[in-house]
Design a protein around this motif. Sequence first.
Motif, PDB file in Angstrom:
ATOM      1  N   LYS A  42      91.541  20.105   4.348  1.00 37.89           N
ATOM      2  CA  LYS A  42      90.254  19.355   4.596  1.00 37.89           C
ATOM      3  C   LYS A  42      89.436  19.857   5.819  1.00 37.89           C
ATOM      4  CE  LYS A  42      90.425  15.683   1.589  1.00 37.89           C
ATOM      5  NZ  LYS A  42      89.483  15.375   0.623  1.00 37.89           N
ATOM      6  N   SER A  44      88.577  19.489   9.416  1.00 41.14           N
ATOM      7  CA  SER A  44      89.042  18.279  10.491  1.00 41.14           C
ATOM      8  C   SER A  44      87.781  17.678  10.986  1.00 41.14           C
ATOM      9  CB  SER A  44      89.592  18.924  11.812  1.00 41.14           C
ATOM     10  OG  SER A  44      88.698  19.744  12.331  1.00 41.14           O
ATOM     11  N   TYR A  45      87.912  16.338  11.402  1.00 43.14           N
ATOM     12  CA  TYR A  45      86.648  15.551  11.923  1.00 43.14           C
ATOM     13  C   TYR A  45      86.479  15.961  13.290  1.00 43.14           C
ATOM     14  CZ  TYR A  45      90.699  12.710  13.772  1.00 43.14           C
ATOM     15  OH  TYR A  45      91.673  12.357  14.313  1.00 43.14           O
ATOM     16  N   TRP A  46      87.368  16.481  14.239  1.00 47.34           N
ATOM     17  CA  TRP A  46      87.282  17.055  15.497  1.00 47.34           C
ATOM     18  C   TRP A  46      86.593  18.489  15.444  1.00 47.34           C
ATOM     19  CZ3 TRP A  46      92.007  16.040  13.035  1.00 47.34           C
ATOM     20  CH2 TRP A  46      92.791  17.147  13.040  1.00 47.34           C
ATOM     21  N   THR A  47      86.908  19.459  14.724  1.00 51.44           N
ATOM     22  CA  THR A  47      86.386  20.618  14.750  1.00 51.44           C
ATOM     23  C   THR A  47      85.581  21.100  13.728  1.00 51.44           C
ATOM     24  OG1 THR A  47      88.283  21.853  13.806  1.00 51.44           O
ATOM     25  CG2 THR A  47      88.384  21.432  16.095  1.00 51.44           C
ATOM     26  N   HIS A  51      91.661  22.751   7.484  1.00 53.87           N
ATOM     27  CA  HIS A  51      93.112  22.366   7.977  1.00 53.87           C
ATOM     28  C   HIS A  51      93.866  21.973   7.006  1.00 53.87           C
ATOM     29  CE1 HIS A  51      94.054  18.567   9.796  1.00 53.87           C
ATOM     30  NE2 HIS A  51      92.598  18.559   9.802  1.00 53.87           N
ATOM     31  N   ARG A  53      95.916  18.857   5.817  1.00 55.41           N
ATOM     32  CA  ARG A  53      96.243  17.498   6.321  1.00 55.41           C
ATOM     33  C   ARG A  53      97.604  17.078   5.998  1.00 55.41           C
ATOM     34  NH1 ARG A  53      91.890  13.824   7.583  1.00 55.41           N
ATOM     35  NH2 ARG A  53      90.405  15.467   8.264  1.00 55.41           N
ATOM     36  N   GLU A 102      94.143   9.693   8.170  1.00 50.52           N
ATOM     37  CA  GLU A 102      95.030  10.554   7.976  1.00 50.52           C
ATOM     38  C   GLU A 102      96.429   9.764   8.035  1.00 50.52           C
ATOM     39  OE1 GLU A 102      96.090  14.940   9.166  1.00 50.52           O
ATOM     40  OE2 GLU A 102      94.645  13.969  10.488  1.00 50.52           O
ATOM     41  N   THR A 133      84.109  13.225  19.586  1.00 54.81           N
ATOM     42  CA  THR A 133      83.995  13.906  18.221  1.00 54.81           C
ATOM     43  C   THR A 133      82.933  13.286  17.461  1.00 54.81           C
ATOM     44  OG1 THR A 133      85.184  12.171  17.155  1.00 54.81           O
ATOM     45  CG2 THR A 133      86.410  13.843  18.283  1.00 54.81           C
ATOM     46  N   TYR A 135      83.254  12.032  14.870  1.00 57.10           N
ATOM     47  CA  TYR A 135      83.894  11.019  13.649  1.00 57.10           C
ATOM     48  C   TYR A 135      82.952   9.954  13.307  1.00 57.10           C
ATOM     49  CZ  TYR A 135      88.285   9.375  11.876  1.00 57.10           C
ATOM     50  OH  TYR A 135      89.436   8.864  10.874  1.00 57.10           O
TER      51      TYR A 135
END
Length: 151
Positions: A42, A44-47, A51, A53, A102, A133, A135
Motif C-alpha cells: 500500500k 504509505s500515508y506519510w510519504t 511499501h 504493510r 495498520e 502528514t 493523513y
Amino acid sequence: MAKKIIPLIASTLAVVGAVDPTLKIKTFVDVMPLKWDFDPVKASYWTGLLHHRRTPFAVSRDGNTGYIAYLDPNGTGVHVQHIEPSTMNIKGPDVTIENVYEAGGIVAYNHGFALLGNEPIPSTTSNAPPSGTDYPQGTPVPAIYQIINDV
C-alpha cells in the motif's frame, strides 16, 4: 467480494518452531481463505510511496491458538483471523477493529489476543502530536486493543 488466500511459508516455519521444535518443518501454501481481500503493498500515508504493510502473526504459549492480523481492502480497519497453528486452517470467526490503519504487532493468548494498532486522532485533540502528514483522518498514534474470547 472475492476471498483472498495468503501464502504463509515464512510464517509457518516460525510457527512450527514455536509450537514444537522437534517437529519437522512443514509448509502450508495457500491454505487460509480470508474473509476480506488483502494486499500487503500500500502507499504509505506519510510519504505516498508503496511499501509492505505489516501482517503480524502470533501463536499462544500452549501452541493451540494462532492469530493473523491484516489491513482490510479499503485501509480503514484491521481484521484479525483466529487460526489453528498446526494446520493453518481458520479456527473461528474474524474480528474487525474499525478505524485502525495498520497492525503493528499481535500477541496471542490461549483465549484471545492483544493488537498494537495505528489509529488516527483529530489534530484538534488536546495535546495531540503534530501531524506533518497528509493523513486525512487525523494524526496517527499507537493504540493497544485487547480481545478476550469467552472460555
